[in-house]
Scaffold this motif. Sequence first.
Motif, short mmCIF file in Angstrom:
data_model
loop_
_atom_site.label_atom_id
_atom_site.label_comp_id
_atom_site.label_asym_id
_atom_site.label_seq_id
_atom_site.Cartn_x
_atom_site.Cartn_y
_atom_site.Cartn_z
N MET A 23 0.83 -1.20 0.00
CA MET A 23 0.00 0.00 0.00
C MET A 23 0.86 1.25 0.00
SD MET A 23 -3.03 -0.88 -0.39
CE MET A 23 -3.65 0.80 -0.23
N GLY A 24 1.95 1.23 0.77
CA GLY A 24 2.84 2.38 0.78
C GLY A 24 3.46 2.64 -0.57
N ALA A 25 3.90 1.58 -1.25
CA ALA A 25 4.52 1.72 -2.56
C ALA A 25 3.52 2.23 -3.60
CB ALA A 25 5.12 0.39 -3.01
N LEU A 26 2.31 1.68 -3.57
CA LEU A 26 1.29 2.12 -4.54
C LEU A 26 0.89 3.57 -4.31
CD1 LEU A 26 -1.03 -1.04 -4.74
CD2 LEU A 26 0.85 -0.37 -6.26
N ASN A 27 0.75 3.96 -3.05
CA ASN A 27 0.42 5.37 -2.76
C ASN A 27 1.54 6.30 -3.20
OD1 ASN A 27 -2.11 4.89 -1.65
ND2 ASN A 27 -1.31 4.59 0.42
N SER A 28 2.78 5.88 -3.02
CA SER A 28 3.91 6.69 -3.46
C SER A 28 3.93 6.82 -4.98
CB SER A 28 5.23 6.09 -2.97
OG SER A 28 5.35 6.20 -1.57
N ASN A 29 3.63 5.71 -5.67
CA ASN A 29 3.57 5.75 -7.13
C ASN A 29 2.48 6.70 -7.61
OD1 ASN A 29 5.61 3.90 -7.17
ND2 ASN A 29 4.34 2.15 -7.77
N LEU A 30 1.34 6.67 -6.91
CA LEU A 30 0.25 7.58 -7.27
C LEU A 30 0.68 9.03 -7.08
CD1 LEU A 30 -2.70 8.11 -8.07
CD2 LEU A 30 -3.31 7.82 -5.65
N MET A 31 1.36 9.32 -5.99
CA MET A 31 1.83 10.68 -5.74
C MET A 31 2.85 11.11 -6.78
SD MET A 31 0.03 11.82 -3.32
CE MET A 31 0.93 13.34 -2.96
#
Length: 275
Positions: A167-175
């Motif tokens: 979840m952290g990686a996906l949220n960072s990718n979205l940002m």
Amino acid sequence: MTRVLSLVSATVFALLVTSPMARAAGEDMAALIDALRIDETVEIMRKEGLRYGSELGAEMLPGVNAKAWQDQVARIYDTDKMAQVVTQGFETALDGKEIAEVVAFFTSETGQEIISLELSAREAFLNEDTEMAAMDAYERARDENSYLFQQVETLISDSDLVDYNVMGALNSNLMFYRGLADGGAFEMSEEDMLADVWSQEGDVRNDSEGWLGAFLILAYQPLGDDELEAYAEFYRSEQGKVLNAAIFEAYDQMYEELSYLLGRAVAQQMQSEEL
């Protein structure tokens, strides 16, 4: 403070923040942040970020001045700002929570040894050969179903480490995408960005599982069986779960801010090249 308090409210507020209970909570928080060695952790993360920024520039900005780009990446990965975001994230996530047992564990000899081992392993992973060797060691431990492998898998499962990391990686990718879009690199709807990010979930999960296993096998090899069991038991406790959630909340906030700034920086470089 952003709002005006009445004289009575201000007096009550002053009494609260200076009460023995409030002072004790503040001391516990300071002790925990010190015990977790956030400043040292952030310094290693900066090194990881500088390496990632270099790879990102080579991939997305082939015509960019390498030194100028690295200088910009270095400004983004400002350790003082990174540590401030993480510290504030911890304080927010743990506000009102009882953390005396958490402080006691991480200020103990075992707790400090574990933090030192994790920092050393993360520093070692800056070397790609070391990381690959750790991956091989993890595969061997899994094939042998060693006690260390079993304990590492228990820690990963009990703490939901894979899900938190994904979840952290996906949220960072979205940002990062948002930074690119806000910087004018492309036009993409939020719906399309989310769809693209979620399409990466399988690969991100596989990478997270392998990285976590290798990292923890490398970090915890020197620990005795009793120390491993104590650590696993701690993270099964309610306070362990509270701390685990706070750690990811604090560091994810930092990574999301960094990812957005990197996206904006890439977009700005793209615009400059076009001019």
